[in-house]
Motif scaffolding. Sequence first.
Motif, mmCIF file in Angstrom:
data_model
loop_
_atom_site.group_PDB
_atom_site.id
_atom_site.type_symbol
_atom_site.label_atom_id
_atom_site.label_comp_id
_atom_site.label_asym_id
_atom_site.label_seq_id
_atom_site.Cartn_x
_atom_site.Cartn_y
_atom_site.Cartn_z
ATOM 1 N N ASP A 67 0.808 -1.212 0.000
ATOM 2 C CA ASP A 67 0.000 0.000 0.000
ATOM 3 C C ASP A 67 0.849 1.274 0.000
ATOM 4 O O ASP A 67 0.323 2.358 -0.172
ATOM 5 C CB ASP A 67 -0.919 0.026 1.225
ATOM 6 N N GLU A 68 2.155 1.150 0.203
ATOM 7 C CA GLU A 68 3.010 2.324 0.314
ATOM 8 C C GLU A 68 3.524 2.771 -1.048
ATOM 9 O O GLU A 68 3.640 1.979 -1.971
ATOM 10 C CB GLU A 68 4.192 2.012 1.226
ATOM 11 N N GLU A 69 3.826 4.062 -1.169
ATOM 12 C CA GLU A 69 4.320 4.608 -2.429
ATOM 13 C C GLU A 69 5.834 4.514 -2.547
ATOM 14 O O GLU A 69 6.370 4.616 -3.639
ATOM 15 C CB GLU A 69 3.897 6.065 -2.563
ATOM 16 N N VAL A 70 6.544 4.381 -1.417
ATOM 17 C CA VAL A 70 8.002 4.299 -1.445
ATOM 18 C C VAL A 70 8.453 2.998 -0.791
ATOM 19 O O VAL A 70 7.789 2.473 0.096
ATOM 20 C CB VAL A 70 8.656 5.484 -0.706
ATOM 21 N N ASP A 71 9.602 2.473 -1.239
ATOM 22 C CA ASP A 71 10.123 1.247 -0.652
ATOM 23 C C ASP A 71 10.949 1.574 0.586
ATOM 24 O O ASP A 71 11.019 2.729 1.008
ATOM 25 C CB ASP A 71 10.928 0.450 -1.684
ATOM 26 N N ARG A 76 10.684 5.679 -5.023
ATOM 27 C CA ARG A 76 9.279 5.554 -5.410
ATOM 28 C C ARG A 76 9.056 4.206 -6.065
ATOM 29 O O ARG A 76 9.835 3.767 -6.886
ATOM 30 C CB ARG A 76 8.897 6.662 -6.368
ATOM 31 N N LYS A 77 7.962 3.561 -5.699
ATOM 32 C CA LYS A 77 7.619 2.268 -6.287
ATOM 33 C C LYS A 77 6.850 2.467 -7.577
ATOM 34 O O LYS A 77 6.182 3.479 -7.761
ATOM 35 C CB LYS A 77 6.733 1.469 -5.325
ATOM 36 N N LYS A 78 6.937 1.490 -8.467
ATOM 37 C CA LYS A 78 6.120 1.499 -9.667
ATOM 38 C C LYS A 78 4.712 1.087 -9.272
ATOM 39 O O LYS A 78 4.520 0.192 -8.464
ATOM 40 C CB LYS A 78 6.666 0.510 -10.688
ATOM 41 N N SER A 79 3.738 1.738 -9.855
ATOM 42 C CA SER A 79 2.363 1.378 -9.512
ATOM 43 C C SER A 79 2.004 0.065 -10.184
ATOM 44 O O SER A 79 2.527 -0.283 -11.241
ATOM 45 C CB SER A 79 1.398 2.476 -9.952
#
Length: 124
Positions: A67-71, A76-79
């Motif tokens: 659910d998070e946007e960053v690792d 930033r994570k890929k959606s």
Amino acid sequence: MGPWSCSECLSKNEGGAMYCMQCKQPSPEMKRAIEEEKQQRAADEGRGGGLFDRQDPNDRNAWDSDDEEVDEFGRRKKSNRAVKSRGTGQPKGQAKTDKHKAALERLRSKHANGREGIRSRSRS
């Protein structure tokens, strides 16, 4: 604490001395402190002997980072939507064989058309 006599060498030591001046044995009060510290460390040790060692897998907290946007490194994570839209809907193996067939066709057409106007490289 007043002056005390060593139980090993029977020499008299000052009140504030934690160890015997002659044989370096700890005072009775220091022995009690050492034992208390050992008991405290034994309570904190895990089954493997390490400090605060948690060997039971149930002690771990479950963590789901989907659910998070960053690792965990701040990137930033890929959606998931962007990853899914890249796919063509074909199975992976089938797409690979289609690519192989297209590459072979290009090579065949290149060699069939390319021989007409090219001179030989040999000097004879």
